[in-house]
Design a protein around this motif. Structure first.
Motif, PDB file in Angstrom:
ATOM      1  N   ALA A   1       1.086  -1.219  -0.368  1.00  0.00           N
ATOM      2  CA  ALA A   1       0.270   0.328   0.282  1.00  0.00           C
ATOM      3  C   ALA A   1       0.868   1.178   0.124  1.00  0.00           C
ATOM      4  O   ALA A   1       1.577   1.726   0.544  1.00  0.00           O
ATOM      5  CB  ALA A   1      -1.052  -0.307   1.298  1.00  0.00           C
ATOM      6  N   ASP A   2       0.396   2.178  -0.747  1.00  0.00           N
ATOM      7  CA  ASP A   2       0.920   3.650  -0.928  1.00  0.00           C
ATOM      8  C   ASP A   2      -0.084   4.410  -0.470  1.00  0.00           C
ATOM      9  O   ASP A   2      -1.180   4.996  -0.661  1.00  0.00           O
ATOM     10  CB  ASP A   2       1.719   3.769  -2.410  1.00  0.00           C
ATOM     11  N   TYR A   3       0.138   4.476   0.443  1.00  0.00           N
ATOM     12  CA  TYR A   3      -0.772   5.612   1.626  1.00  0.00           C
ATOM     13  C   TYR A   3      -0.866   7.092   0.872  1.00  0.00           C
ATOM     14  O   TYR A   3      -2.043   7.823   1.160  1.00  0.00           O
ATOM     15  CB  TYR A   3      -0.299   5.366   3.209  1.00  0.00           C
ATOM     16  N   ALA A   4       0.315   7.087   1.006  1.00  0.00           N
ATOM     17  CA  ALA A   4       0.569   8.557   0.683  1.00  0.00           C
ATOM     18  C   ALA A   4      -0.395   9.205  -0.783  1.00  0.00           C
ATOM     19  O   ALA A   4      -0.940   9.866  -0.921  1.00  0.00           O
ATOM     20  CB  ALA A   4       1.718   9.719   1.118  1.00  0.00           C
ATOM     21  N   ALA A   5      -0.162   8.347  -1.815  1.00  0.00           N
ATOM     22  CA  ALA A   5      -0.802   7.870  -2.974  1.00  0.00           C
ATOM     23  C   ALA A   5      -2.280   7.420  -2.790  1.00  0.00           C
ATOM     24  O   ALA A   5      -3.117   7.533  -4.233  1.00  0.00           O
ATOM     25  CB  ALA A   5      -0.254   7.639  -4.237  1.00  0.00           C
ATOM     26  N   GLY A   6      -2.497   6.528  -2.004  1.00  0.00           N
ATOM     27  CA  GLY A   6      -3.610   6.173  -2.216  1.00  0.00           C
ATOM     28  C   GLY A   6      -4.133   5.013  -2.666  1.00  0.00           C
ATOM     29  O   GLY A   6      -4.835   5.103  -3.891  1.00  0.00           O
ATOM     30  N   LYS A   7      -2.461   4.310  -3.482  1.00  0.00           N
ATOM     31  CA  LYS A   7      -3.270   3.079  -4.203  1.00  0.00           C
ATOM     32  C   LYS A   7      -2.112   1.804  -3.457  1.00  0.00           C
ATOM     33  O   LYS A   7      -1.617   1.933  -2.661  1.00  0.00           O
ATOM     34  CB  LYS A   7      -2.105   4.203  -5.035  1.00  0.00           C
ATOM     35  N   LEU A   8      -3.448   1.004  -3.880  1.00  0.00           N
ATOM     36  CA  LEU A   8      -3.016  -0.734  -2.854  1.00  0.00           C
ATOM     37  C   LEU A   8      -2.175  -1.901  -4.469  1.00  0.00           C
ATOM     38  O   LEU A   8      -2.949  -1.510  -5.918  1.00  0.00           O
ATOM     39  CB  LEU A   8      -3.875  -0.749  -3.071  1.00  0.00           C
ATOM     40  N   ALA A   9      -1.347  -1.973  -4.194  1.00  0.00           N
ATOM     41  CA  ALA A   9      -0.819  -2.868  -5.673  1.00  0.00           C
ATOM     42  C   ALA A   9      -1.073  -4.198  -5.596  1.00  0.00           C
ATOM     43  O   ALA A   9      -0.370  -4.505  -4.079  1.00  0.00           O
ATOM     44  CB  ALA A   9       0.806  -2.589  -6.229  1.00  0.00           C
ATOM     45  N   SER A  10      -0.664  -5.553  -6.100  1.00  0.00           N
ATOM     46  CA  SER A  10      -0.288  -6.253  -5.916  1.00  0.00           C
ATOM     47  C   SER A  10       0.940  -7.212  -6.836  1.00  0.00           C
ATOM     48  O   SER A  10       0.309  -6.169  -8.222  1.00  0.00           O
ATOM     49  CB  SER A  10      -1.862  -7.462  -6.258  1.00  0.00           C
ATOM     50  N   PHE A  11       1.265  -8.464  -6.853  1.00  0.00           N
ATOM     51  CA  PHE A  11       2.822  -8.809  -7.285  1.00  0.00           C
ATOM     52  C   PHE A  11       2.496 -10.053  -6.691  1.00  0.00           C
ATOM     53  O   PHE A  11       1.936 -10.441  -5.975  1.00  0.00           O
ATOM     54  CB  PHE A  11       3.687  -8.569  -6.540  1.00  0.00           C
ATOM     55  N   THR A  12       3.468 -10.310  -7.806  1.00  0.00           N
ATOM     56  CA  THR A  12       3.388 -12.153  -7.548  1.00  0.00           C
ATOM     57  C   THR A  12       4.713 -12.501  -8.577  1.00  0.00           C
ATOM     58  O   THR A  12       5.344 -11.107  -8.715  1.00  0.00           O
ATOM     59  CB  THR A  12       2.458 -12.807  -8.411  1.00  0.00           C
ATOM     60  N   LEU A  13       5.508 -13.278  -7.952  1.00  0.00           N
ATOM     61  CA  LEU A  13       6.824 -13.791  -8.134  1.00  0.00           C
ATOM     62  C   LEU A  13       7.260 -14.552  -9.158  1.00  0.00           C
ATOM     63  O   LEU A  13       6.228 -16.449  -9.599  1.00  0.00           O
ATOM     64  CB  LEU A  13       7.554 -14.167  -6.974  1.00  0.00           C
ATOM     65  N   ASP A  14       7.856 -14.516 -10.239  1.00  0.00           N
ATOM     66  CA  ASP A  14       7.776 -16.067 -11.661  1.00  0.00           C
ATOM     67  C   ASP A  14       8.355 -16.566 -10.931  1.00  0.00           C
ATOM     68  O   ASP A  14       9.277 -17.151  -9.702  1.00  0.00           O
ATOM     69  CB  ASP A  14       8.797 -14.988 -12.671  1.00  0.00           C
ATOM     70  N   ASP A  15       9.220 -17.613 -11.861  1.00  0.00           N
ATOM     71  CA  ASP A  15      10.422 -19.126 -11.716  1.00  0.00           C
ATOM     72  C   ASP A  15      11.756 -18.281 -11.249  1.00  0.00           C
ATOM     73  O   ASP A  15      12.087 -18.884 -10.925  1.00  0.00           O
ATOM     74  CB  ASP A  15      10.902 -19.222 -12.641  1.00  0.00           C
ATOM     75  N   ASP A  16      11.804 -17.328 -11.777  1.00  0.00           N
ATOM     76  CA  ASP A  16      13.305 -16.189 -11.340  1.00  0.00           C
ATOM     77  C   ASP A  16      13.425 -15.434 -10.056  1.00  0.00           C
ATOM     78  O   ASP A  16      14.366 -15.379  -9.293  1.00  0.00           O
ATOM     79  CB  ASP A  16      13.969 -15.098 -12.045  1.00  0.00           C
ATOM     80  N   GLY A  17      11.921 -15.650  -9.668  1.00  0.00           N
ATOM     81  CA  GLY A  17      11.685 -14.501  -7.840  1.00  0.00           C
ATOM     82  C   GLY A  17      11.564 -13.075  -8.043  1.00  0.00           C
ATOM     83  O   GLY A  17      12.050 -12.214  -7.244  1.00  0.00           O
ATOM     84  N   THR A  18      11.456 -13.098  -9.539  1.00  0.00           N
ATOM     85  CA  THR A  18      11.059 -11.193  -9.768  1.00  0.00           C
ATOM     86  C   THR A  18       9.879 -11.126  -9.281  1.00  0.00           C
ATOM     87  O   THR A  18       9.066 -12.095  -9.752  1.00  0.00           O
ATOM     88  CB  THR A  18      11.911 -11.382 -11.141  1.00  0.00           C
ATOM     89  N   ALA A  19      10.047  -9.653  -8.659  1.00  0.00           N
ATOM     90  CA  ALA A  19       8.300  -9.358  -8.726  1.00  0.00           C
ATOM     91  C   ALA A  19       7.815  -9.002  -9.656  1.00  0.00           C
ATOM     92  O   ALA A  19       8.162  -8.713 -10.311  1.00  0.00           O
ATOM     93  CB  ALA A  19       8.040  -8.134  -7.516  1.00  0.00           C
ATOM     94  N   VAL A  20       6.360  -9.359 -10.237  1.00  0.00           N
ATOM     95  CA  VAL A  20       6.471  -9.118 -11.102  1.00  0.00           C
ATOM     96  C   VAL A  20       4.390  -8.519 -10.986  1.00  0.00           C
ATOM     97  O   VAL A  20       2.883  -9.020  -9.954  1.00  0.00           O
ATOM     98  CB  VAL A  20       5.356  -9.602 -12.336  1.00  0.00           C
TER      99      VAL A  20
END
Length: 217
Positions: free
Chosen positions: A11-30
């Protein structure tokens, strides 16, 4: 924060945004999605968790609760409150308050307050395992198990809890225990708050070549 489905929520509270991520096979956040929730910028003491694939943000200062799917609710007497740890898919999220366990529908339309006998500050982070939510209160020593099936409900004082105990729930698959991190004392929440006092039974003798099956607590 990581949900039980392995989705990472930020959560970016100052910007008022909520973001979701998953990890690919290399462990990189997508990055998966970004959700604009302007009300996040007004939160003073935010806490974030997840119920299944739904992120939930709760503000202890105002009692406001928001979800990634548009649910909104406001809880009463929210000071010191603790949102549940990330848990399995359910229609509700649990919030432990000083005098009750609140279960709030993810739509925000329904709030149920399950009262406890004695106020305790602060409540500890509740957990949901299977169809039950487990909650406890630090100073009062109150323990509550609140289930979808009322026959599984339990409310009791934590037996032999010492003054100054610092409590936390621990979960391993479907096993829930309450732990005093100061003394190491453990209560089996699945077994009516029975105290684990036989650690020596769980440690095999030195040099034992084969594990022996024995039913113990």
């Amino acid at each position: 924060m990581v949900g039980t489905d392995d989705t990472i929520w930020a959560a970016d509270y100052a910007a008022g945004k909520l973001a979701s991520f998953t990890l690919d096979d290399d462990g990189t956040a997508v990055g998966e999605e970004q959700i604009e929730i302007p009300e996040l910028s007004n939160m003073k003491k935010p806490q974030i968790s997840a119920v299944g694939n739904t992120a939930v943000v709760f503000d202890e200062a105002s009692g406001e609760l928001l979800t990634s799917k548009g649910g909104k609710a406001t809880l009463e007497n929210a000071a010191n409150a603790r949102i549940q740890a990330p848990g399995p898919d359910s229609g509700n999220v649990a919030i432990a308050l000083d005098q009750s366990l609140a279960t709030v529908s993810l739509s925000g339309k329904d709030i149920n307050y399950q009262q406890v006998d004695t106020a305790g500050t602060p409540p500890i982070v509740p957990v949901r395992v299977g169809s039950c939510t487990y909650a406890a209160w630090q100073t009062s020593g109150e323990y509550l198990r609140f289930c979808d099936d009322p026959s599984g409900n339990q409310s009791t004082l934590i037996p032999e809890m010492t003054e100054g105990a610092e409590l936390a729930f621990r979960v391993n698959r479907d096993v829930v225990v309450l732990n005093d991190v100061h003394s190491g004392q453990v209560w089996l929440a699945n077994e009516g708050m029975e105290i684990v006092s036989n650690w020596s039974d769980l440690e095999p003798p030195a040099g034992e070549a084969e594990a022996k099956e024995e039913e113990t607590k």
